[in-house]
Design an enzyme around this catalytic site. Structure first.
Site, PDB file in Angstrom:
ATOM      1  N   GLU A  48       0.839  -1.202   0.000  1.00 20.31           N
ATOM      2  CA  GLU A  48       0.000   0.000   0.000  1.00 20.31           C
ATOM      3  C   GLU A  48       0.868   1.244   0.000  1.00 20.31           C
ATOM      4  O   GLU A  48       1.995   1.236   0.502  1.00 20.31           O
ATOM      5  CB  GLU A  48      -0.916   0.003   1.232  1.00 20.31           C
ATOM      6  N   ASN A 195     -12.907  -1.571  -0.082  1.00 20.37           N
ATOM      7  CA  ASN A 195     -11.924  -1.848   0.965  1.00 20.37           C
ATOM      8  C   ASN A 195     -12.379  -1.198   2.265  1.00 20.37           C
ATOM      9  O   ASN A 195     -12.532   0.020   2.330  1.00 20.37           O
ATOM     10  CB  ASN A 195     -10.543  -1.314   0.603  1.00 20.37           C
ATOM     11  N   GLU A 196     -12.627  -2.014   3.266  1.00 21.33           N
ATOM     12  CA  GLU A 196     -12.994  -1.523   4.599  1.00 21.33           C
ATOM     13  C   GLU A 196     -14.026  -0.403   4.509  1.00 21.33           C
ATOM     14  O   GLU A 196     -13.886   0.663   5.130  1.00 21.33           O
ATOM     15  CB  GLU A 196     -11.750  -1.094   5.381  1.00 21.33           C
ATOM     16  N   TYR A 261      -6.406  -8.376  11.964  1.00 22.79           N
ATOM     17  CA  TYR A 261      -5.048  -8.117  12.438  1.00 22.79           C
ATOM     18  C   TYR A 261      -4.851  -8.702  13.826  1.00 22.79           C
ATOM     19  O   TYR A 261      -5.750  -8.653  14.672  1.00 22.79           O
ATOM     20  CB  TYR A 261      -4.764  -6.609  12.467  1.00 22.79           C
ATOM     21  N   GLU A 318      -6.142  -8.743   3.980  1.00 17.47           N
ATOM     22  CA  GLU A 318      -5.294  -8.019   4.933  1.00 17.47           C
ATOM     23  C   GLU A 318      -5.232  -8.831   6.214  1.00 17.47           C
ATOM     24  O   GLU A 318      -6.273  -9.143   6.807  1.00 17.47           O
ATOM     25  CB  GLU A 318      -5.830  -6.612   5.241  1.00 17.47           C
ATOM     26  N   GLN A 367       2.515  -5.799   5.694  1.00 12.87           N
ATOM     27  CA  GLN A 367       2.673  -5.581   4.266  1.00 12.87           C
ATOM     28  C   GLN A 367       4.066  -6.025   3.831  1.00 12.87           C
ATOM     29  O   GLN A 367       4.839  -6.514   4.653  1.00 12.87           O
ATOM     30  CB  GLN A 367       2.431  -4.122   3.915  1.00 12.87           C
TER      31      GLN A 367
END
Length: 515
Positions: A48, A195-196, A261, A318, A367
């Site tokens: 990203e 995305n989100e 996460y 992610e 990432q």
């Protein structure tokens, strides 16, 4: 530490821990019952426009004194090629929802500068755009996963970007692409819409997003060059988005995304440091990583109920560890050190993805470089490989391998205070090369495990591979000591027809079993 001294250190460490391997675990691999194929894309990556993840960490430009290939750091490109990276997601993330693709084409010195409002309010000169990204994936041999903009973009922008990337024949956008140096269509394998969108992508409800998704996806081109479309989905344990999308998508879609996460303590401002942590945060981090299994169980159950014909898979596009940023670094650059703990977190995720191979078609760690759970850290001309990089490298044989059932008897628990998690995690598969591979994780930071291995349908005569471990829980590679944490050779032989593997404390072991 030179290679000879390192070998002696590893031999001594393993021998000392083997002597204390008092906990016996019986492990059975059933080679007679092959399961689902482990999609190589679960070993995917995410890059990203965030901090130094792109600029400096990967992209230096063709004029830089740092050796590069088409502007991409050669040392980073060479290291990523060793991982056989299957797919790379770009340009975000939250960044994707404010990105205008037209800003990233044409002569670089004439591209407009934008402000990255999500990640530090810093300027982005758009030096890395569509053409540069496709150069990167071509250089490392990966497929391209481009995430579109549904938050601030329009269906027209989505349709035109896809036409620019994939159209053949003759049209103004095809001619523009040729004018910018690429006459033939790019090979775009995946395109993400959303995305989100429950958060940084627009604070939407599932119903509102699904309507927008159907609107955008209706204008995705079809034909042999068309990409597979991935719908943005939910976060953490929330199955509401997966449920609503799987019942109400009307436009093309191949997968629904899920983000999760690992955060020690599950806590806002108390994520804890990446190094210098105590055992309670070791336990908390690994326990939180294991929550991915419960999350996928719930989402798979939703898909099994709503989508019995298996039109949709899950893309965990992610995932990774999230700690407090490295002291002295900008808070919104999300830069953190990477320790042995991160390697175990990665391996535990691999096992979870393997066990859900029928429904999980992709996963992208966040990432690649310098951001969150990175493969690589850079500082000017210097570059190092992290323990997470080594965990990925050790598991390359599991890409497109056939999963095999594993059962554990006498499974010990690693306990600390009132918390407890399984001490051993295991995954097995038949690789494309025909070999039988076994991955083992010992979560206990103090006690080794003696694992007795039985293979139904074959005789396990030995095991050869590598082990990743260290003396300290937070052992890590630094620019002063870039090879402090490295895999060491590992081997075990069957005696009297029985194969026993001593798995050191706080370690990842990947071996090929002799048959």
């Amino acid at each position: 530490m030179n290679s000879f001294k390192r070998a002696l250190f590893c031999i001594g460490l393993l021998a000392a821990q083997a002597a204390n391997a008092v906990t016996a675990v019986a492990l059975t691999v059933d080679a007679t019952r092959p399961g689902a194929l482990i999609n190589k894309n679960v070993y995917g990556q995410f890059a990203e426009h965030l901090g130094t993840g792109i600029y400096g960490g990967m992209w230096v430009g063709p004029e830089s004194a740092i050796p590069s290939v088409k502007g991409w750091r050669k040392d980073v490109v060479d290291a990523l090629k060793e991982l056989h990276v299957p797919v790379v997601r770009w340009p975000g993330g939250c960044f994707a929802e404010e990105y205008n693709w037209r800003d990233g084409i044409g002569p670089r010195d004439k591209r407009p500068v934008m402000v990255n409002t999500n990640w530090g309010g810093v300027p982005d000169n758009n030096a890395v755009g569509t053409h540069e990204f496709f150069d990167l994936v071509e250089l490392i041999g990966a497929d391209a996963y481009v995430n579109g903009n549904i938050g601030t973009g329009s269906p027209r922008e989505t349709a035109q970007w896809l036409e620019y990337m994939t159209a053949d024949g003759d049209s103004p956008l095809v001619r523009l692409r040729a004018q910018n140096g690429h006459a033939k269509p790019f090979k775009l394998t995946y395109f993400g819409i959303g995305n989100e969108n429950w958060g940084c992508g627009g604070n939407m409800t599932p119903a509102y997003f699904t309507n927008l998704y159907n609107h955008h996806a209706s204008f995705v081109p079809t034909g042999k060059l068309a990409p597979q479309i991935i719908a943005g989905g939910g976060l953490d344990g929330d199955t509401v988005w997966t449920d609503y999308l799987s019942r109400n998508i009307r436009a093309p879609a191949s997968a629904i995304s899920v983000h999760y996460y690992t955060v020690p303590g599950r806590g806002g401002k108390d994520k804890g440091p990446a190094t210098g942590f105590a055992e309670d945060q070791w336990m908390s981090g690994l326990k939180d990583a294991l929550h991915m299994r419960e999350l996928l169980d719930k989402n798979v159950a939703v898909l099994d109920r709503n989508d019995p014909s298996k039109r949709y898979t899950l893309a965990v596009d992610e995932w990774g560890t999230w700690y407090e940023p490295t002291p002295g670094s900008p808070a919104r650059f999300l830069q953190q050190q990477n320790s042995l703990r991160d390697a175990l977190v990665a391996a535990l995720h691999f096992h979870t993805f393997h066990d859900h191979a029928e429904r999980v078609s992709m996963a992208n760690i966040a990432q690649m470089v310098n951001v969150l759970q990175a493969m690589i850290l850079t500082d000017g001309k210097a570059m190092l490989l992290t323990p997470t990089y080594h965990a990925f490298r050790m598991h390359v044989p599991f890409q497109d391998a056939t999963s095999l059932p594993v059962t554990l008897d006498r499974q010990p628990q690693y306990t600390l205070g009132g918390a407890a998690i399984p001490a051993l995690s295991a995954s097995a598969a038949r690789g494309k090369d025909g070999k039988l591979y076994l991955s083992l994780v010992n979560t206990d930071p103090k006690e080794a495990l003696a694992v007795s291995v039985l293979v139904n349908g074959a005789a396990a005569t030995g095991a050869t591979g590598s082990v990743l471990t260290a003396l300290a829980m937070d052992a890590h590679n630094s620019f002063a000591s870039p090879k402090a944490v490295m895999p060491a050779l590992f081997a075990a032989r069957a005696e009297h027809g029985k194969l026993s593997i001593s798995v050191p404390a706080k370690s990842v072991v990947v071996v090929a079993l002799g048959e």
